[in-house]
Design a protein around this motif. Structure first.
Motif, short mmCIF file in Angstrom:
data_model
loop_
_atom_site.label_atom_id
_atom_site.label_comp_id
_atom_site.label_asym_id
_atom_site.label_seq_id
_atom_site.Cartn_x
_atom_site.Cartn_y
_atom_site.Cartn_z
N ALA A 43 0.82 -1.21 0.00
CA ALA A 43 0.00 0.00 0.00
C ALA A 43 0.85 1.25 0.00
O ALA A 43 0.46 2.29 -0.54
N ILE A 44 2.02 1.18 0.62
CA ILE A 44 2.92 2.32 0.69
C ILE A 44 4.34 1.80 0.91
O ILE A 44 4.54 0.74 1.51
N VAL A 45 5.30 2.54 0.39
CA VAL A 45 6.72 2.22 0.59
C VAL A 45 7.32 3.29 1.49
O VAL A 45 7.15 4.49 1.22
N ILE A 46 7.98 2.88 2.55
CA ILE A 46 8.69 3.83 3.40
C ILE A 46 10.17 3.57 3.23
O ILE A 46 10.68 2.50 3.55
N ASP A 47 10.85 4.56 2.66
CA ASP A 47 12.26 4.39 2.34
C ASP A 47 13.12 5.13 3.37
O ASP A 47 13.10 6.35 3.43
N GLY A 48 13.87 4.36 4.14
CA GLY A 48 14.83 4.94 5.07
C GLY A 48 16.22 4.42 4.76
O GLY A 48 17.03 4.24 5.67
N SER A 49 16.48 4.18 3.47
CA SER A 49 17.79 3.63 3.09
C SER A 49 18.84 4.74 3.17
O SER A 49 18.52 5.91 3.32
N ASP A 50 20.10 4.34 3.07
CA ASP A 50 21.17 5.29 3.40
C ASP A 50 21.97 5.72 2.17
O ASP A 50 23.06 6.26 2.32
N ASN A 51 21.44 5.51 0.97
CA ASN A 51 22.21 5.95 -0.21
C ASN A 51 21.26 6.31 -1.34
O ASN A 51 20.14 5.81 -1.43
N PHE A 52 21.75 7.20 -2.21
CA PHE A 52 20.89 7.74 -3.26
C PHE A 52 20.59 6.72 -4.36
O PHE A 52 19.53 6.77 -4.97
N ALA A 53 21.52 5.80 -4.61
CA ALA A 53 21.26 4.81 -5.65
C ALA A 53 20.03 4.00 -5.29
O ALA A 53 19.14 3.77 -6.14
N THR A 54 19.94 3.57 -4.03
CA THR A 54 18.76 2.83 -3.59
C THR A 54 17.52 3.71 -3.62
O THR A 54 16.46 3.31 -4.10
N ARG A 55 17.66 4.94 -3.13
CA ARG A 55 16.50 5.85 -3.06
C ARG A 55 15.90 6.10 -4.44
O ARG A 55 14.68 6.13 -4.61
N LEU A 56 16.77 6.29 -5.42
CA LEU A 56 16.27 6.57 -6.76
C LEU A 56 15.66 5.32 -7.40
O LEU A 56 14.66 5.41 -8.11
N ALA A 57 16.25 4.17 -7.13
CA ALA A 57 15.66 2.92 -7.63
C ALA A 57 14.28 2.70 -7.02
O ALA A 57 13.33 2.29 -7.71
N VAL A 58 14.15 3.00 -5.73
CA VAL A 58 12.86 2.87 -5.04
C VAL A 58 11.86 3.84 -5.66
O VAL A 58 10.72 3.48 -5.97
N SER A 59 12.29 5.09 -5.87
CA SER A 59 11.40 6.10 -6.41
C SER A 59 10.90 5.73 -7.80
O SER A 59 9.69 5.79 -8.08
N ASP A 60 11.82 5.34 -8.67
CA ASP A 60 11.42 5.00 -10.04
C ASP A 60 10.44 3.83 -10.05
O ASP A 60 9.47 3.82 -10.81
N ALA A 61 10.70 2.84 -9.17
CA ALA A 61 9.80 1.69 -9.11
C ALA A 61 8.43 2.11 -8.59
O ALA A 61 7.40 1.65 -9.09
N CYS A 62 8.39 2.98 -7.59
CA CYS A 62 7.10 3.43 -7.03
C CYS A 62 6.30 4.20 -8.09
O CYS A 62 5.08 4.03 -8.18
N VAL A 63 6.97 5.03 -8.88
CA VAL A 63 6.28 5.75 -9.95
C VAL A 63 5.69 4.74 -10.93
O VAL A 63 4.51 4.82 -11.31
N GLY A 64 6.50 3.75 -11.32
CA GLY A 64 6.04 2.74 -12.28
C GLY A 64 4.87 1.93 -11.77
O GLY A 64 3.97 1.55 -12.53
N LEU A 65 4.88 1.64 -10.47
CA LEU A 65 3.84 0.80 -9.88
C LEU A 65 2.64 1.61 -9.40
O LEU A 65 1.61 1.03 -9.04
N GLY A 66 2.81 2.94 -9.32
CA GLY A 66 1.73 3.77 -8.78
C GLY A 66 1.55 3.63 -7.28
O GLY A 66 0.45 3.79 -6.76
N ILE A 67 2.64 3.32 -6.57
CA ILE A 67 2.57 3.16 -5.11
C ILE A 67 3.11 4.43 -4.46
O ILE A 67 4.16 4.93 -4.86
N PRO A 68 2.41 4.98 -3.44
CA PRO A 68 2.95 6.15 -2.74
C PRO A 68 4.29 5.83 -2.07
O PRO A 68 4.47 4.74 -1.53
N LEU A 69 5.18 6.80 -2.13
CA LEU A 69 6.51 6.65 -1.52
C LEU A 69 6.68 7.69 -0.43
O LEU A 69 6.52 8.89 -0.66
N LEU A 70 7.02 7.19 0.74
CA LEU A 70 7.37 8.08 1.85
C LEU A 70 8.88 7.95 2.04
O LEU A 70 9.37 6.87 2.40
N SER A 71 9.58 9.01 1.75
CA SER A 71 11.03 8.97 1.78
C SER A 71 11.52 9.76 2.98
O SER A 71 11.11 10.90 3.20
#
Ligand code: ZN
Length: 248
Positions: free
Chosen positions: A122-150
């Motif tokens: 239902a939602i992704v909460i990203d508390g990862s510690d690097n931008f490569a992961t954060r951007l991968a999470v963001s792009d996937a959330c956009v593609g899937l239409g899932i809200p991202l809480l970063s």
């Protein structure tokens, strides 16, 4: 989805709130949330969500506990050094609330597997510690239409933003951080109590978003100054040329 007598008692202080009630508590039970990173942010978010009765928690982290984590990651103890964070965090969530189904994934999330790991939540909460992961999470959330809480905390600065596809996290930070070797806590340092503050804020925002409490926070980033002890919110404009959401 119904609540047992034991659950009604456990969540009594939630259910008495008009904004939550039995309907909201059942909604939390039905929710499936993924937490990326069981570090400082995750140490605040995971106990809050498990205690709140979020029904399913997926915890993604490929790291093991180190001594340098303990000043800001109270999910872990000295005796946990060398053990997998995802397993420990999921075990903590289950021991706090046996109604929570906590699934640990000892994986590194990247562009190749992000969609598969995040889909169905239902939602992704990203508390990862690097931008490569954060951007991968963001792009996937956009593609899937899932809200991202970063959420992120470094030195004395914290930030928490909710993104619903457009604008996305990439609109906020740009593409310059796609490299794997960006700044992390290891180089810059972070005050331990800051991660608890920022992670706690993220957990509250996440629960409010799941329950539809308060105004919609999407497209805003909340910034915390841990020296002045003030929060302020900024609105993020969608970038028409964004690699993440520009053509979405
Ligand atoms: Zn974007």
């Amino acid at each position: 989805m119904t609540l047992s007598d034991e659950e009604l008692e456990r969540y009594a202080r939630h259910i008495v709130l008009p904004q939550v009630g039995g309907v909201g508590q059942r909604r939390l039970k039905a929710a499936s949330v993924v937490v990326v990173g069981a570090g400082g942010i995750g140490s605040a978010v995971i106990p809050a969500l498990a205690g709140a009765g979020v029904g399913r928690l997926t915890i993604i982290d490929d790291d093991v506990v180190e001594l340098t984590n303990l000043h800001r990651q109270p999910l872990f103890r000295e005796a946990d050094a060398g053990a997998a964070k995802a397993d420990l965090a999921a075990g903590f969530a289950r021991s706090l609330n046996h109604f929570v189904e906590a699934r640990p994934l000892r994986l590194r999330l990247g562009p190749d597997n992000a969609r598969k790991l995040l889909q169905g939540h239902a939602i992704v909460i990203d508390g990862s510690d690097n931008f490569a992961t954060r951007l991968a999470v963001s792009d996937a959330c956009v593609g899937l239409g899932i809200p991202l809480l970063s959420a992120a905390a470094v030195q004395f600065q914290g930030q928490v933003g909710l993104f619903r596809s457009k604008p996305c996290y990439r609109c906020y930070v740009g593409d310059a951080f796609d490299a794997d070797d960006c700044d992390t806590c290891a180089e810059l340092g972070v005050l331990g109590a800051l991660t608890a503050t920022v992670g706690g804020f993220a957990a509250l925002l996440g629960i409010n978003a799941l329950l539809g409490i308060g105004p919609d926070q999407s497209g805003q980033v909340h910034l915390f100054d841990g020296e002045k002890l003030v929060w302020r919110a900024i609105r993020i404009p969608a970038d028409p040329a964004c690699k993440g959401c520009g053509s979405a």
